[in-house]
Scaffold this motif. Structure first.
Motif, PDB file in Angstrom:
ATOM      1  N   LEU A  45       0.766  -1.073  -0.021  1.00 18.31           N
ATOM      2  CA  LEU A  45      -0.052   0.119   0.076  1.00 18.31           C
ATOM      3  C   LEU A  45       0.736   1.044   0.090  1.00 18.31           C
ATOM      4  N   VAL A  46       0.668   2.092  -0.992  1.00 21.12           N
ATOM      5  CA  VAL A  46       1.436   3.342  -1.078  1.00 21.12           C
ATOM      6  C   VAL A  46       0.740   4.600  -0.983  1.00 21.12           C
ATOM      7  N   THR A  47       0.890   5.451  -0.309  1.00 21.77           N
ATOM      8  CA  THR A  47       0.133   6.871  -0.580  1.00 21.77           C
ATOM      9  C   THR A  47       0.725   7.877  -1.181  1.00 21.77           C
ATOM     10  N   ALA A  48       0.344   8.635  -2.047  1.00 22.65           N
ATOM     11  CA  ALA A  48       1.103   9.417  -2.874  1.00 22.65           C
ATOM     12  C   ALA A  48       0.227  10.876  -2.947  1.00 22.65           C
ATOM     13  N   GLY A  49       1.196  11.920  -3.227  1.00 28.15           N
ATOM     14  CA  GLY A  49       0.427  13.222  -3.455  1.00 28.15           C
ATOM     15  C   GLY A  49       0.219  13.979  -2.346  1.00 28.15           C
ATOM     16  N   GLY A  50      -0.673  14.956  -2.434  1.00 31.19           N
ATOM     17  CA  GLY A  50      -0.816  15.755  -1.396  1.00 31.19           C
ATOM     18  C   GLY A  50      -2.362  15.782  -1.058  1.00 31.19           C
ATOM     19  N   THR A  51      -2.643  16.126   0.012  1.00 23.93           N
ATOM     20  CA  THR A  51      -4.110  16.092   0.251  1.00 23.93           C
ATOM     21  C   THR A  51      -4.690  17.634   0.201  1.00 23.93           C
ATOM     22  N   MET A  52      -5.948  17.647  -0.056  1.00 25.70           N
ATOM     23  CA  MET A  52      -6.767  18.964  -0.534  1.00 25.70           C
ATOM     24  C   MET A  52      -7.630  18.999   0.712  1.00 25.70           C
ATOM     25  N   GLU A  53      -7.687  20.066   1.378  1.00 23.74           N
ATOM     26  CA  GLU A  53      -8.400  20.491   2.455  1.00 23.74           C
ATOM     27  C   GLU A  53      -9.199  21.740   2.044  1.00 23.74           C
ATOM     28  N   ARG A  54     -10.770  21.278   1.907  1.00 17.87           N
ATOM     29  CA  ARG A  54     -11.497  22.359   1.442  1.00 17.87           C
ATOM     30  C   ARG A  54     -11.861  23.578   2.377  1.00 17.87           C
ATOM     31  N   LEU A  55     -11.958  24.628   1.912  1.00 14.95           N
ATOM     32  CA  LEU A  55     -12.410  25.858   2.624  1.00 14.95           C
ATOM     33  C   LEU A  55     -13.888  26.162   2.070  1.00 14.95           C
ATOM     34  N   ASP A  56     -14.211  25.832   0.748  1.00 14.54           N
ATOM     35  CA  ASP A  56     -15.456  25.940   0.390  1.00 14.54           C
ATOM     36  C   ASP A  56     -15.538  25.338  -1.095  1.00 14.54           C
ATOM     37  N   PRO A  57     -16.534  25.496  -1.789  1.00 15.99           N
ATOM     38  CA  PRO A  57     -16.630  24.636  -3.038  1.00 15.99           C
ATOM     39  C   PRO A  57     -15.660  24.601  -4.167  1.00 15.99           C
ATOM     40  N   VAL A  58     -14.863  26.030  -4.022  1.00 13.84           N
ATOM     41  CA  VAL A  58     -14.131  26.178  -5.189  1.00 13.84           C
ATOM     42  C   VAL A  58     -12.548  26.583  -4.497  1.00 13.84           C
ATOM     43  N   ARG A  59     -12.337  26.454  -3.303  1.00 15.63           N
ATOM     44  CA  ARG A  59     -11.243  26.849  -2.770  1.00 15.63           C
ATOM     45  C   ARG A  59     -10.654  25.652  -1.550  1.00 15.63           C
ATOM     46  N   TYR A  60      -9.440  25.410  -1.669  1.00 20.95           N
ATOM     47  CA  TYR A  60      -8.927  24.538  -0.589  1.00 20.95           C
ATOM     48  C   TYR A  60      -7.195  24.737  -0.094  1.00 20.95           C
TER      49      TYR A  60
END
Ligand code: CTP
Ligand code: CA
Length: 226
Positions: free
Chosen positions: A16-31
């Motif tokens: 199992l590999v995890t890759a990339g960056g997470t995205m933490e939402r602020l609103d529907p168009v921003r994170y």
């Protein structure tokens, strides 16, 4: 060329590999996100695949495409990554956590686009769950490999993370060095085990780092049933 097996050292192993960056939402168009490209994680997944493993990649935001021949689960947030990873952890032999997971997320995620008002905006953030630490606490038979991105006192912080998160290995990179860390095609890593420094690699392509790392892991697996 990558359509034949490099060797069978990881045949029958579930990786199992995890890759990339997470995205933490602020609103529907921003994170909130980070510079991770997913290149290191995808290279690790490919190397494991070439060594005969059955590979699952849980990937956040990435700048490149995943390799062929691996199972890809896409997630956005740290919380979604946690759920995807814990869901398959039991049936996993080796975990390599190369994803850049957000340490904080917004306390309030707006379901409407935020309107501007006033001259300043203060965002209230709260800690995310540490996925690697959670896996470390629940470890039964898994070989657990974490990453550590540092800009100073690399050995000190890497060893601290290794112990705190119950890892078998920590792959540390000094992201302040040219040629190391996020987004580039190369990396300079030092690998630490419970006994201290295990391997110090020079500047190499991420693909080469991935192959060396998976070879190192394969060599340190405890033989089962023997
Ligand atoms: N990690 C994780 N879950 C988090 C934060 C980090 O699983 N919420 C994992 C990363 O995938 C990586 C390791 O922990 O394998 C180390 O990440 P890093 O950001 O270097 O360390 P932190 O423990 O978050 O400490 P800090 O950012 O304060 O240096
Ligand atoms: Ca962090």
């Amino acid at each position: 060329v990558s359509w034949f097996s490099r060797n069978g050292k990881l045949a029958g192993k579930r990786v199992l590999v995890t890759a990339g960056g997470t995205m933490e939402r602020l609103d529907p168009v921003r994170y909130l996100t980070n510079d991770s490209s997913g290149k290191m994680g995808f290279a690790i997944a490919e190397a494991a695949r070439l060594m005969g493993a059955d590979v699952t990649v849980v990937a956040g935001r990435t700048a490149v495409s995943p390799p062929a021949g691996v199972r890809v689960v896409r997630v956005e947030s740290a919380q979604q990554m946690l759920e995807a990873v814990t869901g398959v952890y039991e049936e996993t032999d080796i975990v390599v956590k190369s994803a850049a997971v957000a340490d904080y997320r917004a306390v309030n995620v707006s379901d409407r686009k935020l309107k501007k008002s006033g001259e300043k905006l203060v965002l209230e953030l709260e800690r995310t769950t540490d996925i690697l630490e959670t896996l470390g606490e629940r470890k039964t038979h898994q070989f657990l490999v974490g990453f550590a991105a540092e800009t100073e006192q690399v050995e000190h912080y890497a060893m601290d993370k290794l112990r705190r998160k119950h890892c078998d290995l920590i792959v540390a990179n000094d992201v302040s060095k040219d040629g190391a860390g996020f987004n580039g095609d190369t990396n300079i890593v030092q690998v630490f085990g419970t006994e201290g420094l295990v391997e110090s690699l020079p500047l190499l392509s991420k693909r080469e780092v991935a192959i060396r790392l998976m070879e190192l892991i394969a060599g340190r697996l405890t033989p089962r049933g023997g």
